[in-house]
Design a protein around this motif. Sequence first.
Motif, PDB file in Angstrom:
ATOM      1  N   THR A 155     -43.608  35.546  16.554  1.00  0.00           N
ATOM      2  CA  THR A 155     -42.419  34.746  16.578  1.00  0.00           C
ATOM      3  C   THR A 155     -40.761  35.039  16.548  1.00  0.00           C
ATOM      4  OG1 THR A 155     -43.040  34.581  14.813  1.00  0.00           O
ATOM      5  CG2 THR A 155     -41.496  33.790  14.070  1.00  0.00           C
ATOM      6  N   ARG A 156     -40.398  37.012  16.868  1.00  0.00           N
ATOM      7  CA  ARG A 156     -39.414  37.476  17.105  1.00  0.00           C
ATOM      8  C   ARG A 156     -39.052  36.207  18.641  1.00  0.00           C
ATOM      9  NH1 ARG A 156     -39.328  43.427  18.008  1.00  0.00           N
ATOM     10  NH2 ARG A 156     -40.720  43.319  19.450  1.00  0.00           N
ATOM     11  N   PHE A 157     -40.218  36.564  19.550  1.00  0.00           N
ATOM     12  CA  PHE A 157     -40.320  36.566  20.856  1.00  0.00           C
ATOM     13  C   PHE A 157     -39.858  35.222  21.185  1.00  0.00           C
ATOM     14  CE2 PHE A 157     -42.396  34.567  24.358  1.00  0.00           C
ATOM     15  CZ  PHE A 157     -42.106  35.130  25.283  1.00  0.00           C
ATOM     16  N   TYR A 158     -40.185  33.868  20.323  1.00  0.00           N
ATOM     17  CA  TYR A 158     -39.415  32.473  20.391  1.00  0.00           C
ATOM     18  C   TYR A 158     -38.638  32.701  19.914  1.00  0.00           C
ATOM     19  CZ  TYR A 158     -44.686  30.966  21.821  1.00  0.00           C
ATOM     20  OH  TYR A 158     -45.745  31.870  22.339  1.00  0.00           O
ATOM     21  N   LEU A 159     -38.241  32.664  19.016  1.00  0.00           N
ATOM     22  CA  LEU A 159     -36.693  33.194  17.988  1.00  0.00           C
ATOM     23  C   LEU A 159     -36.498  33.274  19.026  1.00  0.00           C
ATOM     24  CD1 LEU A 159     -34.391  32.971  15.726  1.00  0.00           C
ATOM     25  CD2 LEU A 159     -34.780  35.054  15.853  1.00  0.00           C
ATOM     26  N   PHE A 160     -36.042  34.253  20.013  1.00  0.00           N
ATOM     27  CA  PHE A 160     -34.638  34.827  20.614  1.00  0.00           C
ATOM     28  C   PHE A 160     -34.938  34.056  22.496  1.00  0.00           C
ATOM     29  CE2 PHE A 160     -34.577  38.402  18.059  1.00  0.00           C
ATOM     30  CZ  PHE A 160     -33.403  38.903  17.627  1.00  0.00           C
ATOM     31  N   PHE A 161     -35.972  33.650  22.360  1.00  0.00           N
ATOM     32  CA  PHE A 161     -35.983  32.546  23.574  1.00  0.00           C
ATOM     33  C   PHE A 161     -35.489  31.368  23.424  1.00  0.00           C
ATOM     34  CE2 PHE A 161     -37.909  31.163  27.712  1.00  0.00           C
ATOM     35  CZ  PHE A 161     -38.916  31.949  28.087  1.00  0.00           C
ATOM     36  N   ALA A 162     -35.690  31.183  22.511  1.00  0.00           N
ATOM     37  CA  ALA A 162     -34.980  29.751  22.191  1.00  0.00           C
ATOM     38  C   ALA A 162     -33.189  29.929  22.036  1.00  0.00           C
ATOM     39  CB  ALA A 162     -35.159  29.564  20.290  1.00  0.00           C
ATOM     40  N   ILE A 163     -32.838  31.367  21.194  1.00  0.00           N
ATOM     41  CA  ILE A 163     -31.372  31.708  21.933  1.00  0.00           C
ATOM     42  C   ILE A 163     -31.109  31.740  23.107  1.00  0.00           C
ATOM     43  CG2 ILE A 163     -29.672  33.624  21.355  1.00  0.00           C
ATOM     44  CD1 ILE A 163     -30.617  33.986  18.245  1.00  0.00           C
ATOM     45  N   ALA A 164     -31.850  32.671  23.658  1.00  0.00           N
ATOM     46  CA  ALA A 164     -31.691  32.676  25.433  1.00  0.00           C
ATOM     47  C   ALA A 164     -31.651  31.426  26.305  1.00  0.00           C
ATOM     48  CB  ALA A 164     -32.810  33.356  25.748  1.00  0.00           C
ATOM     49  N   ILE A 165     -31.916  30.599  26.082  1.00  0.00           N
ATOM     50  CA  ILE A 165     -32.011  29.000  25.928  1.00  0.00           C
ATOM     51  C   ILE A 165     -30.793  28.362  25.541  1.00  0.00           C
ATOM     52  CG2 ILE A 165     -32.950  26.950  26.758  1.00  0.00           C
ATOM     53  CD1 ILE A 165     -34.295  28.739  28.122  1.00  0.00           C
ATOM     54  N   SER A 166     -30.069  28.766  24.642  1.00  0.00           N
ATOM     55  CA  SER A 166     -28.949  27.922  24.477  1.00  0.00           C
ATOM     56  C   SER A 166     -28.034  28.293  24.413  1.00  0.00           C
ATOM     57  CB  SER A 166     -28.670  28.215  22.648  1.00  0.00           C
ATOM     58  OG  SER A 166     -27.495  28.045  22.331  1.00  0.00           O
ATOM     59  N   SER A 167     -27.856  29.738  24.697  1.00  0.00           N
ATOM     60  CA  SER A 167     -26.693  30.532  26.043  1.00  0.00           C
ATOM     61  C   SER A 167     -27.015  30.705  26.884  1.00  0.00           C
ATOM     62  CB  SER A 167     -27.271  31.991  25.276  1.00  0.00           C
ATOM     63  OG  SER A 167     -27.466  32.805  24.628  1.00  0.00           O
ATOM     64  N   THR A 170     -27.491  37.938  27.813  1.00  0.00           N
ATOM     65  CA  THR A 170     -27.593  39.341  28.277  1.00  0.00           C
ATOM     66  C   THR A 170     -28.274  39.708  26.386  1.00  0.00           C
ATOM     67  OG1 THR A 170     -26.001  39.774  29.085  1.00  0.00           O
ATOM     68  CG2 THR A 170     -26.927  41.700  28.787  1.00  0.00           C
ATOM     69  N   LEU A 171     -27.851  39.554  25.387  1.00  0.00           N
ATOM     70  CA  LEU A 171     -27.708  40.404  24.216  1.00  0.00           C
ATOM     71  C   LEU A 171     -29.090  39.370  23.705  1.00  0.00           C
ATOM     72  CD1 LEU A 171     -24.399  40.753  22.410  1.00  0.00           C
ATOM     73  CD2 LEU A 171     -25.920  42.208  23.110  1.00  0.00           C
ATOM     74  N   SER A 172     -29.522  38.571  24.108  1.00  0.00           N
ATOM     75  CA  SER A 172     -30.141  37.703  23.123  1.00  0.00           C
ATOM     76  C   SER A 172     -31.753  38.387  24.080  1.00  0.00           C
ATOM     77  CB  SER A 172     -30.065  36.755  22.495  1.00  0.00           C
ATOM     78  OG  SER A 172     -29.945  35.927  24.286  1.00  0.00           O
ATOM     79  N   THR A 173     -31.455  38.790  25.011  1.00  0.00           N
ATOM     80  CA  THR A 173     -32.342  38.561  26.163  1.00  0.00           C
ATOM     81  C   THR A 173     -32.763  40.010  25.711  1.00  0.00           C
ATOM     82  OG1 THR A 173     -31.651  39.069  27.992  1.00  0.00           O
ATOM     83  CG2 THR A 173     -32.943  37.201  27.903  1.00  0.00           C
ATOM     84  N   TYR A 174     -32.352  41.110  25.021  1.00  0.00           N
ATOM     85  CA  TYR A 174     -32.421  42.506  25.657  1.00  0.00           C
ATOM     86  C   TYR A 174     -33.780  42.886  24.019  1.00  0.00           C
ATOM     87  CZ  TYR A 174     -32.943  47.285  22.690  1.00  0.00           C
ATOM     88  OH  TYR A 174     -32.762  48.851  22.683  1.00  0.00           O
ATOM     89  N   PRO A 175     -34.243  42.066  23.117  1.00  0.00           N
ATOM     90  CA  PRO A 175     -35.451  41.886  22.529  1.00  0.00           C
ATOM     91  C   PRO A 175     -36.728  41.300  22.958  1.00  0.00           C
ATOM     92  CG  PRO A 175     -33.719  40.999  21.791  1.00  0.00           C
ATOM     93  CD  PRO A 175     -33.224  41.131  22.544  1.00  0.00           C
ATOM     94  N   LEU A 176     -36.271  40.025  24.211  1.00  0.00           N
ATOM     95  CA  LEU A 176     -37.570  40.110  24.787  1.00  0.00           C
ATOM     96  C   LEU A 176     -37.835  40.244  26.175  1.00  0.00           C
ATOM     97  CD1 LEU A 176     -35.872  36.453  25.339  1.00  0.00           C
ATOM     98  CD2 LEU A 176     -38.042  37.075  23.649  1.00  0.00           C
ATOM     99  N   VAL A 177     -37.037  41.825  26.788  1.00  0.00           N
ATOM    100  CA  VAL A 177     -37.323  42.829  27.934  1.00  0.00           C
ATOM    101  C   VAL A 177     -38.270  44.024  26.902  1.00  0.00           C
ATOM    102  CG1 VAL A 177     -36.743  44.178  29.497  1.00  0.00           C
ATOM    103  CG2 VAL A 177     -35.038  42.244  29.359  1.00  0.00           C
TER     104      VAL A 177
END
Lengths: 493, 126, 506
Positions: free
Chosen positions: A111-123, A144-151
């Motif tokens: 869930t966290r993965f898809y959440l931050f993925f969406a935020i990253a796309i919006s950014s 940068t910040l929204s992709t950090y949790p993904l990395v």
Amino acid sequence: MTDHIALPLSILIPLIIGLFVHMFGDRPNQRDAVSLIGGIVTFIMVGWLLPEVMAGARPSASLFEMLPNVSLAFRVEPLGLMFALIASGLWVLTTLYAIGYMRANGETDQTRFYLFFAIAISSAIGIAFSANLLTLFIFYEALTLSTYPLVAHKGTDEARKGARTYLVILLGTSICFLLPAIIWTYGATGTLDFEPGGIVRGHLPPAFAPLLLALFAFGIGKAALMPFHRWLPAAMVAPTPVSALLHAVAVVKAGVFTMLKVGVYIFGTDYLAETGASVWLVWLAGFTILAASIIAMTKDDLKARLAYSTVSQLSYVTLGMALAVQSGVMGGAMQIAMHALGKITLFMCAGGIYVATHKTKVSELDGLGRRMPFTFAAFAIGALSIIGIPPTGGAWSKFYLMLATLDAHQQVLLIVLMASSLLNVIYLLSIPARAFFLPEAGTALRGFGTLKEAPLLCVLPPCLTAIGTIVLFFHADRIYWLIALIPTAGGHF
Amino acid sequence: MADLIRSIAGHYNYWMFVILMMTGLFIVVSRGNLIKKIAGLNIFQTSVFLFYISMGKVTGGTAPVNTGRAGEVYSNPLPHVLILTAIVVGIATTAVGLALAVRIKESYGSIEEDVIEDMHRTERPA
Amino acid sequence: MIAGATAGFIAKHLPVLVVLVPLMAAPACLITGNRHATWAIATLASWTSFALTVALFIRVAGQGPLSYSLGGWAAPFGIEYRADALNAFILPLIAGIASFALPYARGSIGRDVEPRQQNLFYSALLLCLAGLLGVTITGDVFNIFVFLEISSLASYVLVAAGGGRDRRAFKAAFDYLIMGTIGASFFVIGIGFLYMATGTLNIADLAHRLATAPADRTVRMAYGFILVGIGLKLAMMPLHQWLPNAYSYAPPAVTAFLAATATKVSLYVLIRFLYTVFGLDDPFEAQTLKLLVMPLGIIGIFAASTVAIFQNDIRRMFAWSSIAQAGYMLTGIALMTPQGLAASLVNIVNHGLTKGALFMAVGMLTLATGTSRLSDLRGIGRTMPWTMAAILAGGLGLIGVPLTAGFISKWALVSAALDAGQWWLAGAVLLSSLLALGYVWRIVETACFGKADETRVIEPVPLAMVIPAWGLLAVSLYAGVQPALIMEGANAAARSLLPHLTGVGG
């Protein structure tokens, strides 16, 4: 506020999708369906803007003034629209792929993965549509910040270490170089708007132009110009869908996109050509192209090799901007599109191989091609596009960039580009070649057993993108007409 | 040499102020006993009081009371009034400081800084 | 009729009422005794006071400086309360933070202070507030000393209130008392020298007399003593030793309140003395600022941020970060340009809001888990995601990420440095952001990606803490998105001090 509803929607929908993803956190099927539908809707929204922009309209939206003369504002222009189209379009395919990959690998915290993925796309779409540097900077940092949790997704020591490198380099360069460059520009010109022909002319003494350009070039760490490229290989600890979309498309393309925007709309190609402010950057980009290719050859880890290949390919765009001729900007813009499609194919194939075999090393792939023909065929086509061999789309961007080196009378760079293509052939094409033509290694033979292709959702998307690269070769005119609208006053010699 | 002596003698009130101030500060810094620290702080503050009081004094002046006689020289009352306030502040500070020392003694069983620091070291670091 | 008369009375006595309301409410709390009633009185007093400061700010912005003679004795003989663009800008911050801190205290103070003693706690908090407001509004230098000591004595008591939970608070308060008193004494010595040189204590009068007479040794002595004395109070490196312990062991509400106000008021006093009283026409004064305060500020930024990275206690980490932030404000002041001064003022407000919210959020974390040690908080982000989000938002503000208040402060300071031609300073300020990134990210990494302790007991956080913390955070974020009001206020304040800047090279 806005004169086209699709503009705010294309930035907001991914965020709303993120919200839904969070709400459906405990129901994976609904959650993944929401992600997928959201991606499609976002793509439609961005696509809706295309006819308008082609017709000469520039939809814009302004929220509020943050500094005197600088608002949080958006304006859709051809280059940004192209970037947004690529990011949102490939998001759909990547979501499809991610559903297959994440489930097949049994990853936690999806869930966290898809959440931050969406935020990253919006950014990323926010970056694409920014009307001024400050807005762009805000979304740049948000990305940068929204992709950090993904990395850092896996949460292992290695993942956290890689994510730390990622964050420190990207945030560090942006705060230490990009921010002062923006403040300097603002102090000198009193505006930060992207204007055709640039804004610094008459405000910045030509002697200072190379310095300001250097602050920008190194500040845009996402463009992975050497020596600030280390974050990209470090980010490869992320799950493959992240590497595929973000570190082959959204994040890195946001970097080189910003680079092009700064070159075209802040400095103006004429100004750069007249002052010669970007000559040093031409050479640095050329160096990065070659050096990264050579490093890529030494990497046995598949994703690391692809990462260094990306570092090299990104500098093609920087080079296109730094040459300060129209063909260079066109080639750079085209490279954004072509490389995106090619590289995402390669990453998705790498992920597919990992899902099916849990192999990450190039040397372990001998003979696998016969067991996974679709994956490796897609890989080969993607590689052809990266190298720039017809009939793949990559050929066009390489063609324009080579033309640009001649336009700018930088024949040495032409040789650099050719040498790099040669290196590409060696380190990229060797992978499918080994997989198809070498016999399966003795130790691996037992391991492979009944091995076959990865799940459908991991194979279909790369095949689609691989076909896409071929389609783009025959329909490159579509992209050409869009990016030909980018206002570069100078040009044909 | 004579000038120097005259200068020292002429400003002897300031010299006293400086000596008292340094004494007080030295005690604050060098003593580990919390009560002694407060005593040092008091000496330091007293030096400030003296500084103000001597500042307002006019040689040969009387107390600043309006007697109605013309041409009488009197000391400047303002610094004296100010220092009344400062003395009150000083007393309040001393009171709070002593109260804290009492609480420290209650909870640590000591008012020696070394002993307290030792206890801090053995406790889990914050 | 009565309402009209009341409004007239309030309008007439506005400057003194700002201080008087909390000052009178403090003994009222003492007498009342009941903890619920005292809390209501204290909250009402702080909210009233906040409303009055806002009214004062609006009035000063519209009509210019406002002078009030205490007891009807005209300045310079009587004590003058004077609200101008500078202190009218700072006052709402102080009263506003108190208005958030008091509701927060209701939720959190039960851990630190016994119920029957809570009325004393609220009295001390109100006294501290009254003192800080008094320091800011008074136009008399000796009165500044008196109010400074009222607020300081109250804050020693407030810090010691943390002793119920951790006895180290007593020692922290004691050390704070020793250092604070030395600072105050230095300050009062400086005032004595000023009086010797000029024969007045009124700020406007002092400014006038010092501007017309050339600075002599007495004035320079005064300058030195005041600089050191206030430097101690605002935790200027290397006079900062009292701060980390005091902030780490005080009750959470107190830390949030003091971190956002006490050092900020000291900075105000410094600005007032440097720019209004001394005027910096004397080369000695200007050089001291340039060659001593500026380097100390920069050393403070780097040293304190580096120390912060290696702290294991979150509260102590942010306490060190406060020392570093004081460094930013000092460098802005030491630039001696209107832009630099405005940048410092923006930073005072923005950092006050951000750090206040941050300490409140950390207080919630501490209350829920019973610890503020980072090593005990691994994976806490999974169990308390919202609190961690608040800490992250505040932390991003410290780094200076866009859309936070800290970004505006940093933007203003870097612009000012570039404007003054100090390239290296702009570079240093930006480079130091990386250190902030270092300590903020240590928290994020540990809290969000660390292995969670399954046996951890999480106690519910009272709503009385959650609402003020998020409220203050929202205000700080709003200040980052819509900085116009604060920037204009700071610019107006800096401009009002501008006449004294003429003749200073810089």
